[in-house]
Design an enzyme around this catalytic site. Structure first.
Site, PDB file in Angstrom:
ATOM      1  N   SER A   1       0.848  -1.182   0.000  1.00  0.00           N
ATOM      2  CA  SER A   1       0.000   0.000   0.000  1.00  0.00           C
ATOM      3  C   SER A   1       0.888   1.238   0.000  1.00  0.00           C
ATOM      4  CB  SER A   1      -0.885   0.002   1.252  1.00  0.00           C
ATOM      5  OG  SER A   1      -0.083   0.306   2.386  1.00  0.00           O
ATOM      6  N   LYS A   2       0.231   2.382   0.038  1.00  0.00           N
ATOM      7  CA  LYS A   2       0.952   3.665  -0.001  1.00  0.00           C
ATOM      8  C   LYS A   2       2.016   3.770   1.101  1.00  0.00           C
ATOM      9  CE  LYS A   2      -1.095   7.013  -2.780  1.00  0.00           C
ATOM     10  NZ  LYS A   2      -2.341   6.496  -3.330  1.00  0.00           N
ATOM     11  N   ARG A   3       1.763   3.080   2.210  1.00  0.00           N
ATOM     12  CA  ARG A   3       2.734   3.136   3.305  1.00  0.00           C
ATOM     13  C   ARG A   3       4.112   2.657   2.868  1.00  0.00           C
ATOM     14  NH1 ARG A   3       2.044  -0.649   6.720  1.00  0.00           N
ATOM     15  NH2 ARG A   3       0.417  -1.655   5.506  1.00  0.00           N
TER      16      ARG A   3
ATOM     17  N   GLY B   1       5.473   3.261   0.005  1.00  0.00           N
ATOM     18  CA  GLY B   1       6.047   4.118  -1.045  1.00  0.00           C
ATOM     19  C   GLY B   1       5.076   4.236  -2.201  1.00  0.00           C
TER      20      GLY B   1
END
Ligand code: GLU
Length: 471
Positions: free
Chosen positions: A244-246, A248
């Site tokens: 996920s966005k966490r 990168g």
């Protein structure tokens, strides 16, 4: 006439919903389908599942296509748009109604809700109870069409990646194929498309496993051959949680902007779940030659930015310097370097790239050779552009004036002699010269730096350093 005994030509598809950018998972799915088709000399179909009118956007279609184009995933047929095929879906639904494979359902939402609640209360799955199955109803306001599923038995397939999978048909309720607003549902549209487009292999994420038995039943209801399915395990971040966005950037196009080459991205995506011994580096051609579904692992794949960096460094090293020079302008512009001599850049690239992992870094390393006056790292200036180094810089200036920059061997000889004369190591000569020429303490070898800059610019920079020391 084609030989009837021959297996149909392989045809795969990539059917994203244009409700967002192309993410790594989707790109990997696209790549696997593309590779499978190319490996088998088949065809790759591109389709946009844009039936969700609220969330589907033309800008996402453009960005998905841009990402596919960047990765070089070219399609042989399409793009097809589901939103343009509603008549065809309704025709297929009519065919199912005519053959008794579907029926009209008049159950109002309140009843469906109640049935669901009751099932849940009994600890079961919230499924439709088949109330209208045999009532012989026709169209009416608010009515939907449901698929008439088999009441017993099981639906099974041999997954090309996960092996045999089966679902009891009692687990699958009669799913809606036509909504009350006249729009077809997702399962129906996918199956009709895959039938019409002659899809032989459906390769997709394993979040679709539970959709597959429902879709197989629909193929059968349409008297159509069922394709083969291969469900690819999901992608995790290095911490083993869902990517996920966490972790990168998640959109493929973001990686382009971060300075990754498409061949590195492709190489990295291919290795997300697929392997060939312990080989890590694959060219596009090698991937086409080697790709198979047997070597796709059953466990989740892990996306690791360090690996991507490593691959990108490798592919930067392999790339044609002229091509890299063509890719660099936006990265240079981001640093405020807008106009420069392209030949100097092409000349610098082979020397600077061994130290870089991305085009962002390559632009950083290229900057001192492209601008008229490179920025001076204050620490480097304070340490090396000092009166004690004046003799070194003066003598090197003399050497450059005398020898030019085209004879590195003679220049190296002269540098050694100079170091000996001054009683310092070669670095004691090279380092002040490096700072004078590039403003930095790290650069390619000093003779390469001189060669990239050329005689006149080297002299001008040495003069500037000397007058800074003197002033
Ligand atoms: N449109 C679906 C998705 O984006 C693809 C479904 C499929 O591959 O069958 O997940």
């Amino acid at each position: 006439m084609p030989n009837q005994d021959q297996a149909p030509r392989v045809r795969t598809r990539f059917p994203p919903s244009p409700t967002g950018a192309l993410h790594l998972g989707g790109a990997r799915t696209a790549l696997f389908n593309w590779l499978f088709a190319r490996h088998h000399g088949g065809e790759f179909v591109f389709r946009l599942e844009d039936t969700d009118r609220e969330r589907s956007k033309a800008e996402y279609v453009d960005s998905i296509m841009g990402a596919m184009d960047w990765l070089g995933l070219d399609w042989d047929q399409g793009p097809f748009y589901q939103s343009q095929r509603f008549d065809r879906y309704r025709e297929a639904i009519q065919q199912m109604l005519d053959r008794g494979r579907a029926y009209w359902c008049h159950c109002p939402p309140e009843r469906l809700d109640q049935v669901r609640q009751e099932a849940l209360a009994k600890g079961g799955k919230p499924m439709y109870d088949g109330h209208c199955r045999d009532l012989g109803l026709g169209p009416a306001p608010g009515a939907v069409v449901r698929f008439r599923g088999p009441s017993g038995g099981e639906t099974a397939w041999k997954d090309l990646i996960k092996g045999p999978i089966s679902f009891a048909n009692s687990e699958l309720d009669d799913l809606v194929v036509l909504r009350s607003d006249g729009s077809p549902t997702y399962h129906l549209a996918v199956v009709v498309d895959d039938v019409d487009m002659g899809i032989t292999h459906v390769i997709r994420g394993d979040d679709h496993v539970s959709n597959t038995p429902r879709q197989i039943l629909l193929y059968q209801a349409l008297d159509s051959p069922v394709p083969q399915f291969g469900h690819v395990p999901m992608i995790l971040g290095p911490d083993k949680t869902k990517l996920s966005k966490r972790h990168g950037a998640t959109a493929v196009v973001d990686y382009r902007e971060l300075g990754y080459l498409p061949e590195a991205m492709l190489n990295c995506l291919a290795r997300l779940g697929w392997s060939h011994g312990d080989q890590e580096i694959f060219s596009r051609q090698e991937l086409v030659e080697l790709f198979n579904l047997e070597a796709v692992g059953r466990g989740a794949a892990v996306f690791d930015l360090d690996k991507l960096n490593h691959l990108n460094a490798h592919w930067i090293q392999q790339a044609d310097p002229g091509r890299l020079a063509d890719l660099l302008p936006p990265f240079l512009a981001a640093r405020g370097v807008a106009s420069y001599d392209r030949d100097t850049l092409v000349k610098a690239i082979p020397e600077i790239r061994p130290r870089t992992k991305t085009l962002v870094e390559l632009a950083d390393w290229a900057e001192p050779y492209l601008v008229e006056t490179p920025a001076l790292d204050p620490k480097a200036g304070a340490k090396f552009l000092v009166p004690a180094n004046r003799p070194v810089l003066e003598r090197v200036r003399g050497l450059v004036a005398e020898l030019g920059v085209e004879a590195p061997q003679a220049m190296e000889e002269a540098f050694r002699q100079l170091a000996e004369d001054l009683g310092v190591k070669l670095g004691g000569v090279a380092q002040p010269v490096r700072v004078a020429l590039t403003g930095r303490t790290a650069s390619p070898g000093i003779f390469e730096v001189l060669a990239i800059l050329g005689r006149e610019r080297s002299l001008a920079r040495l003069d500037r350093a000397l007058s800074a020391i003197n002033g």
